[in-house]
Scaffold this motif. Structure first.
Motif, short mmCIF file in Angstrom:
data_model
loop_
_atom_site.label_atom_id
_atom_site.label_comp_id
_atom_site.label_asym_id
_atom_site.label_seq_id
_atom_site.Cartn_x
_atom_site.Cartn_y
_atom_site.Cartn_z
N ASP A 178 26.82 8.64 -36.73
CA ASP A 178 27.19 9.31 -35.48
C ASP A 178 28.70 9.27 -35.31
OD1 ASP A 178 27.04 10.33 -32.79
OD2 ASP A 178 27.33 8.26 -32.10
N THR A 223 24.90 13.12 -36.81
CA THR A 223 24.53 13.65 -35.49
C THR A 223 25.33 14.89 -35.17
OG1 THR A 223 26.11 12.18 -34.39
CG2 THR A 223 23.80 11.41 -34.57
N ARG A 235 22.44 11.32 -29.02
CA ARG A 235 22.93 10.77 -30.28
C ARG A 235 21.87 9.88 -30.92
NH1 ARG A 235 28.48 11.59 -30.93
NH2 ARG A 235 29.47 12.54 -29.10
N ILE A 238 18.49 11.84 -31.65
CA ILE A 238 18.41 12.54 -32.92
C ILE A 238 17.94 11.59 -34.02
CG2 ILE A 238 19.85 13.56 -34.75
CD1 ILE A 238 21.51 14.87 -32.50
N SER A 249 27.17 4.26 -35.34
CA SER A 249 28.04 5.09 -34.51
C SER A 249 29.49 4.71 -34.79
CB SER A 249 27.71 4.89 -33.03
OG SER A 249 28.41 5.81 -32.23
#
Length: 401
Positions: A178, A223, A235, A238, A249
């Protein structure tokens, strides 16, 4: 003049501005509720063994008030300490602090307790203090001024998520990367070069994707692969819809002043591990709120499931991966001395998917920013993650055999 200087000393010293008394201590089955006669500056707790106890230090407060025991707490003792009060709770059996929250006015603190085996209590006692921070801007309870406003048209959360492409061979574990921020949300901005976090994270995410795919050991999805805005729940939503085995992330940190440098790795906890973690959670979670419009609404089920065993196992697995990533990254890139931190970050709240937030460095630090935006820096970050991912899934396979 001397009176004015004394008042300044009291203001900046902090304690007199928060001075107050503990009004009441109540125990409700598996929770302790403390009430104060004024707002609390900060509090922290830790565990003591032989016998099992919980100690709570409250800044700027004096002992006093009514005490009612029950449930897991057999006794309560209060005493004065430098800068505040200490409260010690005697426990009927081993229990740890599973969470701690202040009321909106900063005058109540609720500690959630959870019983654990002796070994788990001993491990928790060795981890040191847990800090509890009251809501921000406690001194300003007036309605926000309407003299100045900025409007920004924003999209509503998608009712149906558009799922991204999955790269790699079928049957491999899936890692979702992400890239933080995007679209009209630039994230942090370098004060010297104007470099935007949203651009840096996207470049890093694509480099990580390519490095992982080159290993041939995992599948990868992003993402976002362009400059678009995603609500925080979208986020990790998904990743969950794709049945990801790991969610990473990517972000860059920022401070208003100072020369902070190095990467940090965050995992989920309802209690921030320190003030820096609380600050970051407050900043990152605001990505859903633009011009006063909350673009995401947290499902109550997501909050309640944090105490479920599945969530606890996921949090432990995430913490294990964070420590593994720190170990593999150390020879390749700058890390903060205490790189593993915990915070209540919205993007990490998937209850059944190991998740970390990787703050790859400080975009506010020119040296870090140059590293983050260089091909060599991106390669080193990607190599760190590739090494950790490879070991992580190898260990999972070995544990099933």
């Amino acid at each position: 003049m001397s009176f004015f200087l004394a008042m300044l000393a009291m203001w900046f010293g902090g304690a007199p501005a928060w001075a107050g008394t503990i009004e009441r201590v109540q125990v409700r089955h598996d929770a302790i509720v403390l009430t104060f006669d004024s707002r609390v500056a900060a509090a922290s707790g830790f565990l003591l063994g032989s016998p099992h106890r919980i100690a709570l230090d409250v800044d700027g407060m004096a002992p006093g008030g009514d005490v009612a025991t029950g449930g897991l707490v057999t006794g309560v003792r209060e005493g004065a300490r430098s800068g505040g009060a200490r409260i010690v709770f005697d426990l009927s059996r081993p229990a740890v602090i599973a969470g701690g929250t202040f009321g909106a006015d900063g005058r109540t603190l609720t500690l959630q307790l959870r019983t654990v085996p002796d070994a788990a209590f001993a491990r928790a006692a060795g981890e040191g203090r847990i800090r509890f921070l009251p809501p921000f801007n406690l001194t300003d309870t007036s309605p926000p001024s309407r003299r100045y406003a900025v409007a920004q048209d924003v999209p509503l959360p998608s009712r149906r998520l558009s799922l991204p492409r999955i790269y790699g061979d079928a049957g491999r574990p899936l890692v979702v990367i992400d890239a933080g921020h995007g679209g009209f949300d630039p994230g942090a901005i370098s004060p010297t070069s104007g470099l935007k976090e949203k651009d840096v994270t996207l470049k890093i995410a694509k480099t990580i994707r390519d490095q992982l795919l080159a290993s041939g050991r995992v599948r990868v999805a992003l993402t976002r692969d362009d400059d678009r805005f995603l609500v925080l729940q979208e986020r990790y939503g998904i990743a969950r819809k794709l049945h990801a085995d790991l969610f990473i992330s990517i972000h860059c940190d920022s401070v208003g002043a100072g020369d902070a440098s190095g990467a940090s790795i965050y995992t989920l906890s309802e209690v921030a591990s320190d003030k820096e973690s609380a600050r970051l959670a407050a900043r990152e979670n605001k990505a859903n709120i633009i011009a006063g419009v909350d673009l995401g609404s947290e499902n109550p089920d997501v909050s309640s499931i944090l105490i479920d065993l599945t969530q606890r196992e996921t949090m432990n697995t995430s913490a294990d991966f964070a420590r593994l990533l720190g170990r593999e990254a150390a020879p390749l890139m700058p890390l903060r001395p205490n790189f593993h931190k915990m915070a209540s970050l919205m993007v990490l709240k998937a209850p059944d998917m190991p998740s970390i937030l990787f703050e790859t460095g400080y975009i506010s630090n020119p040296k870090d920013a140059d590293f983050l935006d260089s091909p060599d820096g991106r390669r080193r970050i990607a190599e760190s993650i590739e090494r950790a991912v490879t070991i992580n899934f190898a260990k999972r396979v070995a544990s099933r055999d």
